[in-house]
Design a protein around this motif. Structure first.
Motif, mmCIF file in Angstrom:
data_model
loop_
_atom_site.group_PDB
_atom_site.id
_atom_site.type_symbol
_atom_site.label_atom_id
_atom_site.label_comp_id
_atom_site.label_asym_id
_atom_site.label_seq_id
_atom_site.Cartn_x
_atom_site.Cartn_y
_atom_site.Cartn_z
ATOM 1 N N PHE A 159 0.848 -1.180 0.000
ATOM 2 C CA PHE A 159 0.000 0.000 0.000
ATOM 3 C C PHE A 159 0.887 1.234 0.000
ATOM 4 O O PHE A 159 1.817 1.346 0.809
ATOM 5 C CB PHE A 159 -0.910 -0.011 1.231
ATOM 6 N N GLN A 160 0.572 2.176 -0.901
ATOM 7 C CA GLN A 160 1.350 3.391 -1.012
ATOM 8 C C GLN A 160 0.428 4.576 -1.263
ATOM 9 O O GLN A 160 -0.624 4.427 -1.899
ATOM 10 C CB GLN A 160 2.355 3.305 -2.175
ATOM 11 N N PRO A 161 0.820 5.778 -0.828
ATOM 12 C CA PRO A 161 0.061 6.969 -1.207
ATOM 13 C C PRO A 161 0.166 7.199 -2.708
ATOM 14 O O PRO A 161 1.156 6.825 -3.347
ATOM 15 C CB PRO A 161 0.732 8.088 -0.415
ATOM 16 N N LEU A 162 -0.844 7.828 -3.264
ATOM 17 C CA LEU A 162 -0.852 8.048 -4.705
ATOM 18 C C LEU A 162 0.305 8.937 -5.142
ATOM 19 O O LEU A 162 0.916 8.713 -6.198
ATOM 20 C CB LEU A 162 -2.194 8.666 -5.124
ATOM 21 N N LYS A 173 -9.837 15.277 -7.094
ATOM 22 C CA LYS A 173 -10.915 14.490 -6.470
ATOM 23 C C LYS A 173 -11.382 13.377 -7.397
ATOM 24 O O LYS A 173 -11.568 12.223 -6.965
ATOM 25 C CB LYS A 173 -12.070 15.421 -6.111
ATOM 26 N N SER A 174 -11.576 13.689 -8.679
ATOM 27 C CA SER A 174 -11.996 12.662 -9.638
ATOM 28 C C SER A 174 -10.928 11.601 -9.818
ATOM 29 O O SER A 174 -11.227 10.406 -9.968
ATOM 30 C CB SER A 174 -12.320 13.308 -10.989
ATOM 31 N N LEU A 175 -9.659 12.008 -9.776
ATOM 32 C CA LEU A 175 -8.562 11.059 -9.955
ATOM 33 C C LEU A 175 -8.503 10.068 -8.790
ATOM 34 O O LEU A 175 -8.312 8.861 -8.998
ATOM 35 C CB LEU A 175 -7.248 11.833 -10.064
ATOM 36 N N LEU A 176 -8.661 10.557 -7.559
ATOM 37 C CA LEU A 176 -8.645 9.666 -6.397
ATOM 38 C C LEU A 176 -9.829 8.700 -6.417
ATOM 39 O O LEU A 176 -9.693 7.530 -6.034
ATOM 40 C CB LEU A 176 -8.662 10.490 -5.112
ATOM 41 N N ALA A 177 -10.994 9.169 -6.887
ATOM 42 C CA ALA A 177 -12.168 8.301 -6.964
ATOM 43 C C ALA A 177 -11.953 7.165 -7.956
ATOM 44 O O ALA A 177 -12.341 6.011 -7.705
ATOM 45 C CB ALA A 177 -13.398 9.122 -7.346
ATOM 46 N N ILE A 183 -10.266 0.788 -8.682
ATOM 47 C CA ILE A 183 -9.455 -0.334 -9.164
ATOM 48 C C ILE A 183 -8.378 -0.738 -8.155
ATOM 49 O O ILE A 183 -7.501 -1.531 -8.490
ATOM 50 C CB ILE A 183 -8.791 0.018 -10.509
ATOM 51 N N CYS A 184 -8.449 -0.204 -6.940
ATOM 52 C CA CYS A 184 -7.421 -0.500 -5.942
ATOM 53 C C CYS A 184 -8.063 -0.824 -4.597
ATOM 54 O O CYS A 184 -9.166 -0.351 -4.284
ATOM 55 C CB CYS A 184 -6.468 0.696 -5.757
ATOM 56 N N ASN A 191 -5.162 8.374 2.211
ATOM 57 C CA ASN A 191 -5.480 7.022 1.765
ATOM 58 C C ASN A 191 -4.283 6.424 1.030
ATOM 59 O O ASN A 191 -3.563 7.119 0.318
ATOM 60 C CB ASN A 191 -6.684 7.032 0.824
ATOM 61 N N MET A 192 -4.121 5.110 1.236
ATOM 62 C CA MET A 192 -3.039 4.386 0.573
ATOM 63 C C MET A 192 -3.667 3.352 -0.353
ATOM 64 O O MET A 192 -4.701 2.752 -0.033
ATOM 65 C CB MET A 192 -2.123 3.727 1.602
ATOM 66 N N PHE A 193 -3.027 3.129 -1.504
ATOM 67 C CA PHE A 193 -3.619 2.334 -2.573
ATOM 68 C C PHE A 193 -2.738 1.138 -2.909
ATOM 69 O O PHE A 193 -1.511 1.194 -2.835
ATOM 70 C CB PHE A 193 -3.791 3.196 -3.844
ATOM 71 N N ARG A 194 -3.421 0.039 -3.308
ATOM 72 C CA ARG A 194 -2.756 -1.146 -3.840
ATOM 73 C C ARG A 194 -3.644 -1.711 -4.959
ATOM 74 O O ARG A 194 -4.820 -1.963 -4.750
ATOM 75 C CB ARG A 194 -2.537 -2.207 -2.752
#
Length: 387
Positions: free
Chosen positions: A109-112, A137-141, A146-147, A156-159
């Motif tokens: 998991f990593q920040p964007l 905001k749209s990019l994070l949504a 997909i993560c 938020n952290m994403f994988r």
């Protein structure tokens, strides 16, 4: 783009006749015509971004304030002289950035922002889109779609998740199927793909089927006041040469609505995979669809397509045997006709020779080279000229 207006014409230009005005000349490098959305902001730009499928730079129209979910209609032109801007999901651009090069499940998991900063070779235009504050905001949504995500303080952290990507693709495909595919795609990839072939049966089998139908048919009743039958349920028979085949439609009937729906979803998925996903990730999506944990069961469609493939192979084989036997039959018949004609000609010549007298046969042996014909002595006399 704002439309520019020219200044008001002067009095001198008004007095010049229209015939003497200078005609417009074509530019050496004609500009391209774009059809762009009307409700865009002043910050909208034409950018060169990496294609999600191939990674090659392609031209895109970017507006950070435009809602991606707004309805839009697009059309296809024959030549690429008219460019139409159609919406595209930003998630497809994030997939090459977020998906790890190693096997799924081993990424962290990593920040964007950390994921973006770890890619030093990003195209400048793509980096501009990723760091646009209005579009953030749209990019994070779309990244969350997909993560897998976890909260770490205020961030938020994403994988990347292949399972969530598959669900997102299926949701898009089901929307496309419910709204209806274009008529050309529906005809080629749905109706023709699910059409049952015409099978060929021998005439003896066809007569057996015809006989069974005639037994069950009711007799023909004639109207007393008319010479034509008033009603009949009998099926007329068609005479065909022995040994030939007659095409008979398969009694499979129309495909069920569920099979057609699955075929439409499969077509939409194939379009998205070939257009937006790398080949390696596309193969992984196919594996997930074929697994037991797949959110959509495509086995009924797969089994039906296998059955149709078998029927088509049998139909081709039956037509091949029929055409070969028919060709051999025609060749044998032609050989027999030629032999019969030759035999009759020889018999006629023998009969003609037998009826000739000895004198006629001797005259045929005489050498008549240089001799006049008998008809020359009995020709018309030449007309005398008047003096």
């Amino acid at each position: 783009m704002p439309r520019t207006r020219s200044s008001a014409p002067s009095e001198q230009s008004k007095s010049v006749p229209e015939q003497q005005t200078k005609a417009l000349t074509a530019a050496e490098k004609p500009s391209k015509t774009f059809i762009l959305p009307s409700n865009t902001s002043a910050n909208a730009r034409l950018l060169s971004l990496p294609n999600p499928q191939s990674g090659e730079p392609s031209r895109y129209f970017f507006c950070p304030e435009r809602d991606e979910k707004s309805p839009a209609k697009a059309s296809i032109v024959k030549k690429a002289e008219l460019l139409v801007a159609t919406p595209i999901d930003a998630a497809f651009f994030l997939i090459p950035l977020l998906s790890p090069s190693t096997k799924s499940g081993q990424s962290l998991f990593q920040p964007l922002d950390d994921i973006i900063d770890s890619n030093d070779d990003l195209h400048p235009h793509f980096r501009h889109v990723l760091y646009d504050e209005t579009f953030r905001k749209s990019l994070l949504a779309r990244a969350e779609a997909i993560c897998d995500t976890v909260e770490a303080g205020d961030e938020n952290m994403f994988r990347f998740s292949e399972a969530k990507l598959l669900k997102e693709l299926l949701a898009k495909a089901e929307r496309m199927a419910s709204h209806g595919l274009p008529a050309s795609l529906e005809e080629r990839f749905v109706r023709q793909a699910l059409a049952a072939p015409l099978m060929s049966v021998k005439r003896n089998d066809a007569l057996t089927i015809q006989g069974s139908q005639d037994k069950d048919a009711s007799p023909i009743e004639l109207d007393e006041s008319s010479d034509s039958p008033s009603a009949t349920t009998a099926t007329p028979s068609v005479s065909t040469p022995a040994g030939e085949t007659t095409p008979v439609p398969q009694p499979a009937g129309e495909e069920s609505d569920d099979i057609r729906r699955l075929q439409r979803i499969s077509v939409a998925l194939s379009f998205m995979k070939e257009s937006y996903l790398p080949s390696a990730l596309s193969s992984r999506i196919d594996e997930l669809l074929a697994s037991q944990d797949s959110p959509l069961d495509l086995k009924p469609l797969t089994n039906r397509l296998k059955e149709l493939a078998t029927l088509r192979a049998e139909a081709i084989a039956s037509r091949g045997v029929s055409d070969f036997s028919r060709k051999r039959g025609l060749e044998d018949e032609e050989i027999e006709n030629r032999a019969e004609t030759k035999r009759r000609k020889e018999e006629e010549e023998k009969k003609a020779k037998a009826s000739e007298s000895r004198g006629v046969r001797d005259l045929k042996k005489v050498n008549t080279t240089g001799m006049k014909k008998m008809s020359d002595f009995f020709g018309k006399a030449a007309v005398k000229k008047k003096t």
